[in-house]
Design a protein around this motif. Structure first.
Motif, PDB file in Angstrom:
ATOM      1  N   THR A 245       6.496   6.356 -21.489  1.00 47.12           N
ATOM      2  CA  THR A 245       6.424   6.502 -20.737  1.00 47.12           C
ATOM      3  C   THR A 245       6.198   5.473 -19.347  1.00 47.12           C
ATOM      4  OG1 THR A 245       5.426   8.449 -21.666  1.00 47.12           O
ATOM      5  CG2 THR A 245       5.567   8.065 -19.152  1.00 47.12           C
ATOM      6  N   PHE A 246       5.483   4.483 -20.216  1.00 49.98           N
ATOM      7  CA  PHE A 246       5.331   3.142 -19.212  1.00 49.98           C
ATOM      8  C   PHE A 246       6.177   2.330 -19.594  1.00 49.98           C
ATOM      9  CE2 PHE A 246       3.842  -1.565 -19.417  1.00 49.98           C
ATOM     10  CZ  PHE A 246       3.651  -1.255 -18.783  1.00 49.98           C
ATOM     11  N   SER A 247       7.595   1.825 -19.603  1.00 51.73           N
ATOM     12  CA  SER A 247       8.712   1.810 -19.489  1.00 51.73           C
ATOM     13  C   SER A 247       9.424   2.315 -18.541  1.00 51.73           C
ATOM     14  CB  SER A 247       9.325   1.096 -20.834  1.00 51.73           C
ATOM     15  OG  SER A 247       9.763   2.837 -21.221  1.00 51.73           O
ATOM     16  N   GLU A 248       9.608   3.565 -18.517  1.00 50.60           N
ATOM     17  CA  GLU A 248      10.135   3.489 -17.737  1.00 50.60           C
ATOM     18  C   GLU A 248       9.369   4.140 -16.195  1.00 50.60           C
ATOM     19  OE1 GLU A 248      11.724   8.090 -16.805  1.00 50.60           O
ATOM     20  OE2 GLU A 248      11.842   8.597 -18.922  1.00 50.60           O
ATOM     21  N   VAL A 249       8.191   3.566 -15.550  1.00 58.81           N
ATOM     22  CA  VAL A 249       7.388   3.227 -14.531  1.00 58.81           C
ATOM     23  C   VAL A 249       7.807   1.853 -14.357  1.00 58.81           C
ATOM     24  CG1 VAL A 249       4.908   3.080 -13.659  1.00 58.81           C
ATOM     25  CG2 VAL A 249       5.269   4.975 -15.439  1.00 58.81           C
ATOM     26  N   VAL A 250       7.830   1.224 -14.981  1.00 62.11           N
ATOM     27  CA  VAL A 250       8.049  -0.494 -15.009  1.00 62.11           C
ATOM     28  C   VAL A 250       9.749  -0.661 -14.338  1.00 62.11           C
ATOM     29  CG1 VAL A 250       8.640  -2.693 -15.736  1.00 62.11           C
ATOM     30  CG2 VAL A 250       6.843  -1.774 -17.014  1.00 62.11           C
ATOM     31  N   LEU A 251      10.261   0.256 -14.938  1.00 54.20           N
ATOM     32  CA  LEU A 251      11.954   0.751 -14.405  1.00 54.20           C
ATOM     33  C   LEU A 251      11.369   0.806 -12.487  1.00 54.20           C
ATOM     34  CD1 LEU A 251      13.851   0.500 -17.136  1.00 54.20           C
ATOM     35  CD2 LEU A 251      12.982  -1.106 -15.692  1.00 54.20           C
ATOM     36  N   ALA A 252      11.416   1.814 -12.329  1.00 53.82           N
ATOM     37  CA  ALA A 252      11.040   2.396 -10.945  1.00 53.82           C
ATOM     38  C   ALA A 252      10.158   1.851 -10.175  1.00 53.82           C
ATOM     39  CB  ALA A 252       9.713   4.014 -11.703  1.00 53.82           C
ATOM     40  N   VAL A 253       9.319   0.816 -10.616  1.00 53.77           N
ATOM     41  CA  VAL A 253       8.542   0.036  -9.736  1.00 53.77           C
ATOM     42  C   VAL A 253       9.890  -1.015  -9.179  1.00 53.77           C
ATOM     43  CG1 VAL A 253       7.192  -1.776  -9.416  1.00 53.77           C
ATOM     44  CG2 VAL A 253       6.166   0.111 -10.279  1.00 53.77           C
ATOM     45  N   ARG A 258      13.557  -3.110  -4.942  1.00 59.06           N
ATOM     46  CA  ARG A 258      15.413  -3.126  -4.916  1.00 59.06           C
ATOM     47  C   ARG A 258      15.315  -2.607  -3.328  1.00 59.06           C
ATOM     48  NH1 ARG A 258      18.048  -6.978  -8.068  1.00 59.06           N
ATOM     49  NH2 ARG A 258      16.697  -7.117 -10.616  1.00 59.06           N
ATOM     50  N   ASP A 259      14.522  -0.949  -3.427  1.00 61.01           N
ATOM     51  CA  ASP A 259      15.904  -0.122  -2.514  1.00 61.01           C
ATOM     52  C   ASP A 259      14.980  -0.913  -1.126  1.00 61.01           C
ATOM     53  OD1 ASP A 259      16.821   1.239  -4.748  1.00 61.01           O
ATOM     54  OD2 ASP A 259      15.604   2.546  -4.896  1.00 61.01           O
ATOM     55  N   HIS A 260      13.660  -1.040  -1.237  1.00 67.09           N
ATOM     56  CA  HIS A 260      12.753  -1.154   0.050  1.00 67.09           C
ATOM     57  C   HIS A 260      13.025  -2.609   0.097  1.00 67.09           C
ATOM     58  CE1 HIS A 260      11.588   2.657  -1.344  1.00 67.09           C
ATOM     59  NE2 HIS A 260      10.825   2.487   0.175  1.00 67.09           N
ATOM     60  N   GLY A 261      13.890  -3.651  -0.345  1.00 62.08           N
ATOM     61  CA  GLY A 261      14.105  -5.311  -0.387  1.00 62.08           C
ATOM     62  C   GLY A 261      15.038  -5.410   1.061  1.00 62.08           C
ATOM     63  N   PRO A 262      15.842  -6.389   1.671  1.00 62.26           N
ATOM     64  CA  PRO A 262      15.169  -7.161   0.638  1.00 62.26           C
ATOM     65  C   PRO A 262      13.797  -8.211   1.565  1.00 62.26           C
ATOM     66  CG  PRO A 262      15.707  -8.580   3.069  1.00 62.26           C
ATOM     67  CD  PRO A 262      15.398  -6.503   3.396  1.00 62.26           C
ATOM     68  N   ASN A 263      12.508  -7.447   2.564  1.00 64.61           N
ATOM     69  CA  ASN A 263      11.016  -7.574   2.327  1.00 64.61           C
ATOM     70  C   ASN A 263      10.143  -6.822   1.092  1.00 64.61           C
ATOM     71  OD1 ASN A 263      11.644  -9.495   3.922  1.00 64.61           O
ATOM     72  ND2 ASN A 263      11.396  -8.489   5.391  1.00 64.61           N
ATOM     73  N   ALA A 264      10.602  -7.218   0.378  1.00 62.31           N
ATOM     74  CA  ALA A 264       9.615  -6.322  -0.677  1.00 62.31           C
ATOM     75  C   ALA A 264       9.670  -6.290  -2.013  1.00 62.31           C
ATOM     76  CB  ALA A 264       9.968  -4.500  -0.825  1.00 62.31           C
ATOM     77  N   PHE A 291       2.643  -4.553  -5.302  1.00 62.31           N
ATOM     78  CA  PHE A 291       3.426  -4.333  -4.250  1.00 62.31           C
ATOM     79  C   PHE A 291       3.052  -5.066  -3.046  1.00 62.31           C
ATOM     80  CE2 PHE A 291       5.129   0.308  -5.150  1.00 62.31           C
ATOM     81  CZ  PHE A 291       6.128   0.291  -5.815  1.00 62.31           C
ATOM     82  N   ARG A 292       4.224  -5.831  -2.619  1.00 65.59           N
ATOM     83  CA  ARG A 292       3.993  -6.804  -1.458  1.00 65.59           C
ATOM     84  C   ARG A 292       4.994  -6.570  -0.096  1.00 65.59           C
ATOM     85  NH1 ARG A 292       1.153 -12.172  -3.506  1.00 65.59           N
ATOM     86  NH2 ARG A 292       0.091 -11.605  -5.395  1.00 65.59           N
ATOM     87  N   SER A 293       4.763  -6.814   0.675  1.00 68.99           N
ATOM     88  CA  SER A 293       6.023  -7.124   1.776  1.00 68.99           C
ATOM     89  C   SER A 293       5.099  -7.546   3.153  1.00 68.99           C
ATOM     90  CB  SER A 293       6.429  -5.227   2.062  1.00 68.99           C
ATOM     91  OG  SER A 293       7.178  -5.588   3.163  1.00 68.99           O
ATOM     92  N   SER A 294       6.228  -8.833   3.712  1.00 68.15           N
ATOM     93  CA  SER A 294       5.599  -9.145   5.388  1.00 68.15           C
ATOM     94  C   SER A 294       5.994  -7.949   6.340  1.00 68.15           C
ATOM     95  CB  SER A 294       6.348 -10.392   5.798  1.00 68.15           C
ATOM     96  OG  SER A 294       7.669 -10.010   5.279  1.00 68.15           O
ATOM     97  N   LEU A 302       6.722   1.418   0.578  1.00 71.21           N
ATOM     98  CA  LEU A 302       6.462   1.717  -0.902  1.00 71.21           C
ATOM     99  C   LEU A 302       5.417   2.511  -1.719  1.00 71.21           C
ATOM    100  CD1 LEU A 302       7.158  -2.552  -1.246  1.00 71.21           C
ATOM    101  CD2 LEU A 302       8.481  -0.177  -2.137  1.00 71.21           C
ATOM    102  N   ASP A 303       4.229   1.693  -1.120  1.00 65.69           N
ATOM    103  CA  ASP A 303       3.050   3.172  -1.378  1.00 65.69           C
ATOM    104  C   ASP A 303       3.252   5.006  -1.105  1.00 65.69           C
ATOM    105  OD1 ASP A 303       0.094   3.315  -2.078  1.00 65.69           O
ATOM    106  OD2 ASP A 303       0.071   3.922  -0.748  1.00 65.69           O
ATOM    107  N   ARG A 304       3.957   5.113  -0.365  1.00 65.08           N
ATOM    108  CA  ARG A 304       3.985   6.988   0.029  1.00 65.08           C
ATOM    109  C   ARG A 304       5.003   6.908  -1.295  1.00 65.08           C
ATOM    110  NH1 ARG A 304       3.732   5.844   5.462  1.00 65.08           N
ATOM    111  NH2 ARG A 304       6.267   5.847   5.534  1.00 65.08           N
ATOM    112  N   ALA A 305       5.884   6.395  -1.641  1.00 60.93           N
ATOM    113  CA  ALA A 305       7.408   6.266  -2.590  1.00 60.93           C
ATOM    114  C   ALA A 305       6.673   6.930  -3.731  1.00 60.93           C
ATOM    115  CB  ALA A 305       8.497   5.825  -1.871  1.00 60.93           C
ATOM    116  N   LEU A 306       6.181   5.598  -4.471  1.00 62.67           N
ATOM    117  CA  LEU A 306       5.451   5.295  -5.757  1.00 62.67           C
ATOM    118  C   LEU A 306       5.159   6.467  -6.224  1.00 62.67           C
ATOM    119  CD1 LEU A 306       4.711   3.586  -7.407  1.00 62.67           C
ATOM    120  CD2 LEU A 306       2.847   2.923  -6.613  1.00 62.67           C
ATOM    121  N   HIS A 307       3.766   7.036  -5.839  1.00 59.73           N
ATOM    122  CA  HIS A 307       3.164   8.248  -6.146  1.00 59.73           C
ATOM    123  C   HIS A 307       4.250   9.437  -6.150  1.00 59.73           C
ATOM    124  CE1 HIS A 307      -0.437   6.746  -5.339  1.00 59.73           C
ATOM    125  NE2 HIS A 307      -0.172   5.990  -4.402  1.00 59.73           N
ATOM    126  N   PRO A 308       5.181  10.450  -5.976  1.00 64.84           N
ATOM    127  CA  PRO A 308       6.756  11.320  -6.413  1.00 64.84           C
ATOM    128  C   PRO A 308       6.975  11.268  -7.639  1.00 64.84           C
ATOM    129  CG  PRO A 308       6.577  11.259  -4.294  1.00 64.84           C
ATOM    130  CD  PRO A 308       5.440  10.119  -3.802  1.00 64.84           C
TER     131      PRO A 308
END
Ligand code: GLV
Ligand code: MN
Ligand code: MN
Length: 416
Positions: A245-253, A258-264, A291-294, A302-308
């Motif tokens: 399960t953890f490995s799926e979460v790693v790839l999801a993060v 990537r989906d929110h890049g380039p500033n993420a 997560f980090r972004s300028s 990113l924070d909102r998208a993570l939880h679902p």
């Protein structure tokens, strides 16, 4: 008559010497430094630093979280000093420059002014912040955050490391719980020199990064609770495997960033499986995530998208996932006047430069909330940092320290 300071340069060999001499405190066989905050090697470098500041004529104050302030007198002691510095702690497999360059360059600035017999109107203050790195105690940059009023001193003193040792106990064990209440030593502005820890300056062949922004950061702590059972006799459809399960979460993060890049950027840097065994399906584990972004909006998205996303993985795999937000720091917009002072000093000295955003967190980001602040970056080899291979050149470190010197002189009102 006022001295002409425009040609003043720091002593490159002396700066280089202090960087390499102090690298022996926690030196690793691979050429890096392991100097976890408030450990025995941190005490060694702190003792060295205190002696060196005193020898340079500074009065050293230590606050209740162990941050060190070496004050060089100015003509007008009613003025709050200009702060310059960084940190001397390192990552578990850290390098010789991250934090160290900025702290030792601040010392070098004071030594240079002493040698040249230059007095400033405004006093100066060399700072070594406690626990910038955040690997032994969380969050990172905790002492400067407390200085800025984001945490109480008692809250930070009670934070514990993986062995259950509190910040307070660790400070006492190395004799660095100081008398000065946190935030009592008022500064009028702050300038931090640091290696870039990224690839941009080197790729563009620029000597100096004039740092105008710092990324926002969110840190999470996570736990997963599946079910530990026999690796040979539990059929695949019946498993509640925390590690799979953890490995799926790693790839999801990774995908979210990537989906929110380039500033993420998004990272899972630590995982601990409870009672691991090769023939037991992992039942429980803990992990870290960030997560980090300028950009404020991107960080919030990113924070909102993570939880679902995490909730979907948990439900499908029947593994409970808990995420706690441990720390959140919004992006930093450094002060326009201090940025200008850095840029002017850089141009006066003739160094190639560009504006940059800091990818890493820095104590300067906390200072910026309570006083005018900016940063100076110099390139590091291949952009590598938080690694024993971290490297930077003597000419670049010297250039950064010269920019620090002239930025501080201009903030102190010394005509250039
Ligand atoms: C500290 O070095 C950080 O950026 O996490
Ligand atoms: Mn650092
Ligand atoms: Mn670091």
């Amino acid at each position: 008559m006022a001295k002409n300071t425009s040609n003043l340069q720091i002593d490159s060999a002396r700066l280089w010497g202090t960087i390499h001499d102090t690298a022996k405190f926690g030196a690793t066989p691979k050429g890096g430094v392991r100097r976890l905050t408030l450990g025995p090697e941190d005490k060694q470098v702190r003792d060295w630093f205190r002696t060196a500041c005193e020898a340079a004529g500074c009065e050293v104050h230590i606050d209740a979280l162990g941050s060190m302030f070496g004050i060089r007198r100015g003509r007008d002691m009613s003025k709050a000093p200009i702060g310059l510095g960084s940190h001397l702690d390192t990552q578990p497999t850290g390098g010789k420059y991250d934090g160290i360059l900025g702290t030792l360059a601040a010392l070098e600035v004071v030594r240079t002014l002493n040698d040249a017999g230059i007095e400033t109107e405004t006093p100066l203050c060399i700072v070594n912040w406690t626990n910038e790195e955040g690997s032994r105690f969380q969050p990172a940059m905790m002492a400067s955050a407390a200085y800025a009023g984001d945490f109480t001193t008692d809250d930070i003193l009670s934070r514990t490391d993986a062995e259950g040792v509190s910040v307070g106990q660790a400070l006492d064990s190395i004799g660095y719980r100081g008398a000065e209440p946190v935030g009592q030593i008022k500064l009028s502005s702050f300038v931090e020199l640091h290696i870039e820890q990224g690839p941009i300056l080197e790729a563009e062949n620029k000597t100096i990064g004039v740092v105008d922004h710092g990324q926002g950061i969110i840190w999470y702590n996570g736990t997963m609770t599946g079910f530990a059972s026999h690796a040979g006799s539990t059929p695949m459809p019946l498993r509640r495997d925390a590690l799979a399960t953890f490995s799926e979460v790693v790839l999801a993060v990774e995908k979210l960033a990537r989906d929110h890049g380039p500033n993420a950027v998004g990272t899972i840097g630590e995982v601990v499986v409870a009672n691991p065994s090769r023939n037991v399906i992992a039942g429980d584990l803990t992990f870290t995530m960030e997560f980090r972004s300028s950009d404020e909006a991107t960080l919030a998205k990113l924070d909102r998208a993570l939880h679902p996303v995490v909730a979907e993985i948990a439900a499908r795999r029947k593994v409970a996932i808990d995420l706690d937000t441990l720390w959140r720091k919004e992006p930093t917009h450094f002060n326009a006047d201090v940025i200008k002072a850095v840029e002017t000093a850089t141009n006066m000295l003739g160094y190639s430069n560009r504006r940059v955003t800091s990818g890493a967190g820095h104590d300067a980001c906390n200072m910026n909330g309570v006083m005018p602040t900016a940063m100076i970056f110099v390139p590091c080899k291949d952009g590598v940092s938080h690694n024993e291979l971290e490297d930077a050149t003597q000419p670049d470190c010297t250039a950064g320290a010269n920019v620090l010197l002239h930025t501080v002189l201009s903030l102190a009102g010394v005509a250039q």
